[in-house]
Design an enzyme around this catalytic site. Structure first.
Site, PDB file in Angstrom:
ATOM      1  N   SER A 561      70.258  42.176  71.724  1.00 25.38           N
ATOM      2  CA  SER A 561      69.221  42.801  71.368  1.00 25.38           C
ATOM      3  C   SER A 561      67.819  41.950  71.820  1.00 25.38           C
ATOM      4  O   SER A 561      67.687  41.646  73.043  1.00 25.38           O
ATOM      5  CB  SER A 561      68.862  43.179  69.793  1.00 25.38           C
ATOM      6  N   ASP A 647      71.510  54.311  71.127  1.00 24.11           N
ATOM      7  CA  ASP A 647      70.857  53.152  70.359  1.00 24.11           C
ATOM      8  C   ASP A 647      69.394  53.501  70.450  1.00 24.11           C
ATOM      9  O   ASP A 647      68.799  53.525  71.568  1.00 24.11           O
ATOM     10  CB  ASP A 647      71.085  51.827  71.456  1.00 24.11           C
ATOM     11  N   HIS A 682      73.107  50.852  68.363  1.00 27.34           N
ATOM     12  CA  HIS A 682      72.720  49.514  68.525  1.00 27.34           C
ATOM     13  C   HIS A 682      73.671  48.326  68.010  1.00 27.34           C
ATOM     14  O   HIS A 682      73.743  47.339  68.628  1.00 27.34           O
ATOM     15  CB  HIS A 682      71.258  49.161  67.807  1.00 27.34           C
TER      16      HIS A 682
END
Length: 710
Positions: A561, A647, A682
């Site tokens: 991320s 995501d 995600h």
């Protein structure tokens, strides 16, 4: 080219000679901000209908799907020779998990609630047992049953009413974090007719046992409204309780530890605003505590008609605790309870009927402080290892002497204690088991201090085998994040042992942008000081080298991320330091994303990164480090990027664009792979073993880059 690549895969296993990567088309798109024009050759990889893709992944444009699937096929082909290694790594990781495991039951009146896994099960079972002494288990929700025949299944919330009769269940079935809420009669084990759609997963019950508050998403996937639903009524009749019209603010729901008040928490990354609703009067309009003030954060608890507020107001950079009455909650009435102490960050506070508990961080290590409300006597709980993780476990009960806390270190498996706040007696309730065996004495945990370019000391947690010869020649994996004030815990993670047992040094860089050394550590790694995050990470690597814990070109780096952005910047700034880069769901197209207000997180992210649309300085600064923009013609280390098609946080096209540009630009032939999970978001795969398979794949890529086959 994509079509030709796919045709080569039909009906045969790819050989080394066939391993030519897919080349994405260049379709130049121009954008201009502040008089500066950029040309983006790969902007077309963003599906214009991305919002619908989040709901229905099958509607992804055919040319985009062809490219993503071609990258997947190429990745599988390149990693074909690691299949045995992946299976070995997965078996090791799974062997360290107690498959038939149970969390410590959490008492709540006449029941204690817990989560249980069974051998071979991917998903949790939510259970309860009477606290009366009868050892009778009720399985309230079986995650494995619910997930049957689904490629993705995640339970975002399982929340029971105070009378223990009904549970609200929030479920995500495609990884997009768009939840459906349903309701189960816990006595009869049947679902009610009520169903709530397009929810964000936050739920809280009123004390009447029939009124549920929940948050819903707007068209840009932002939680923007709080709704009130009464069981047995049509969801179309649900009442809008609160709406946030500023796209830079998100809404969250919680409840005070006393259960007397529901909290609507309205916030971005540096400003908050909280509203109260009496939980026994759910139709009461929300009451504002203190109006939002840029840069002022606060969170709220309640005890005996008084609010206890954790805040950074009045220059309390490492936070303080204040108190005020519910009848006069505004800022001018706040009185210090625990004054601010620079260098002692109050991470969180827990309010009990008789005690105030603070989790603090001092010198990058956590400690717990307990104050008796009546006597004002305080005591501190800390541990002796060089690096460790310490956490408050929370609980349902307000009137209790038991504080539940957890402890672990890179070499010590997680332990759960009940600490009697009256007597000081600590009781071990559970220590995580490692079925395949684990001896902490076989490992060494260290904390070194790397020197950053400006003289700051950057903590680095290190773990390695006690019999490892530290001559700098061994492989090293350095993990980092460094954003949003999130501190990376020095905790026990069994999967890392698969690297450490093969002679790796595993290190975690506690860089600026996190809050390991207080709030200023965070402030010095965001917006116009963001470069400190990246240079700290490089300093951490050099610190390891200075301690003979690593050597240049012999370091793998890993982050996800915003940590994936760190990976992209590090690959651009210091490619010769790294042998391998693993970037999970990497936030690498920073400038384009921060200029796109249609995306779910963009407005709320501006306090973290800056607003490049309105601020030319922010635009120029972001341009100076954005990984996608800074890809140039030079040699790069081996790179693996992962993505999730649904995501909503780091959209799939960010890693896709980055890989496409790298492949067209870099000057060497080191491996460059992208793996997209076509049915997840995600967090990757939803099942606990499926997640291990993904990690085994990543570690196999790392080991292959070091020439390791077993």
């Amino acid at each position: 080219m994509i079509k030709n690549f796919l045709s080569r895969l039909q009906g045969k296993t790819m050989t080394t000679n066939d391993m030519k990567p897919p080349i994405a088309d260049k379709r130049p798109t121009k954008t201009t901000f502040h008089g500066h024009t950029r040309v983006d050759d790969y902007a077309w990889l963003k599906d214009e209908n991305w919002q619908q893709v989040m709901h229905e992944p099958d509607v992804l444009q055919s040319d985009i799907r062809a490219y993503v699937e071609a990258e997947n096929a190429y990745t599988w082909a390149c990693m074909e020779d690691t299949q045995k290694l992946q299976r070995t790594l997965f078996a090791e990781m799974r062997g360290r998990i107690k498959e038939d495991d149970t969390t410590v039951p959490d008492p709540d009146g006449k029941y204690a609630y817990y989560v249980r896994y069974v051998e071979g099960g991917q998903h949790p079972k939510f259970c309860r047992t009477p606290t009366s002494g009868k050892n009778v288990e009720e399985i309230l929700l079986d995650g494995d049953v619910e997930a049957k025949d689904l490629s993705f299944y995640k339970i975002g919330a399982f929340s029971h009413t105070s009378d223990h009769k009904i549970a609200a269940i929030a479920e995500d079935k495609n990884g997009s974090e768009i939840y459906q809420i349903r309701f189960r009669d816990l006595d009869e084990g049947r679902d009610l007719a009520d169903v709530l759609l397009n929810a964000s997963g936050d739920v809280e019950w009123a004390e009447d046992g029939k009124t549920l508050f929940y948050t819903v998403l707007d068209e840009s996937h932002r939680p923007s409204k709080v709704m009130r639903h009464i069981l047995g009524t049509d969801s179309a009749d649900d009442v809008e309780v609160f709406e946030e019209t500023d796209p830079g603010f998100f809404i969250g729901l919680s409840k005070t530890e006393s259960r007397r008040y529901l909290l609507i928490d309205n916030h971005d990354h540096q400003t908050s605003e909280v509203w109260l609703i009496p939980s026994d009067k759910p139709d009461t309009a929300p009451a504002l505590i203190a109006a939002r003030e840029p840069g002022v954060e606060y969170s709220v608890s309640e005890r005996d008609g008084k609010l206890i507020i954790l805040t950074n107001a009045d220059g309390a950079v490492d936070f303080k605790l204040v108190t005020t009455s519910i009848d006069a909650p505004s800022r001018e009435n706040w009185q210090d309870l625990i004054p601010h102490t620079l260098g002692k960050l109050i991470v969180t506070a827990g309010v009990f009927a008789d005690y105030l508990v603070r989790l603090e961080r001092v010198n990058a290590l956590p400690q717990i402080n307990i104050r008796n409300w009546e006597t004002l006597k305080e005591e501190t709980i800390s541990f002796e290892e060089e690096a460790y993780a310490l956490g408050l476990e929370g609980g349902y009960e307000f009137k209790t002497d038991a504080l539940r806390m957890s402890y672990s270190s890179p070499t010590t498996p997680r332990q759960v204690f009940d600490y009697n706040m009256q007597t000081g007696i600590r009781t071990l309730l559970k220590q995580d088991e490692v079925p395949s065996g684990h001896n902490p004495a076989d490992y060494v945990t260290r904390r070194i201090q790397a020197v950053a370019g400006d003289g700051e000391l950057v903590p680095v947690t290190v773990v390695y085998r006690s019999d490892l010869i530290l001559d700098g020649s061994m492989p090293t994996l350095l993990y980092g994040y460094g954003s949003y004030g999130m501190s990376m815990p020095a905790s026990f993670v069994t999967s890392r042992l698969s690297l450490v047992d093969r002679g790796f040094v595993y290190a975690i860089a506690h860089i600026r942008g996190g809050m390991e050394k207080g709030y200023n550590w965070y402030q010095d790694g965001k917006t116009t000081t963001k470069m400190n995050t990246f240079t700290d990470f490089i300093a951490a690597a050099n610190g390891l080298i200075a301690e003979n814990l690593a050597s240049p070109g012999n370091i793998a780096i890993h982050g996800g991320s915003a940590g994936g952005m760190l990976m992209g910047v590090s690959a651009n700034l210091a490619p010769d330091l790294w042998r391998t880069v693993v970037a999970d769901m990497p936030f690498v197209d920073v400038l384009n994303t921060m200029c796109d207000t249609s995306l779910p997180l963009t407005p709320i992210e501006w306090p973290e990164w800056g607003n490049p649309i309105e601020d030319k300085n922010a635009y120029d600064y972001m341009l100076s480090y954005s990984p996608y923009e800074k890809v140039v013609a030079k040699d790069y280390p081996a790179i693996l990027a992962t993505a999730g098609l649904t995501d909503p946080r780091v959209t799939y096209w960010e890693p896709a664009k980055w890989v496409a540009k790298l492949r067209a630009t870099k000057t060497n032939d080191t491996p460059l792979l992208m793996k997209t999970n076509m049915s997840a978001g995600h967090a990757g795969a939803s099942g606990r073993f499926d997640r291990l398979e993904e990690l085994a794949f990543n570690y196999a890529f790392v080991m292959k880059s070091f020439g390791m086959k077993a």
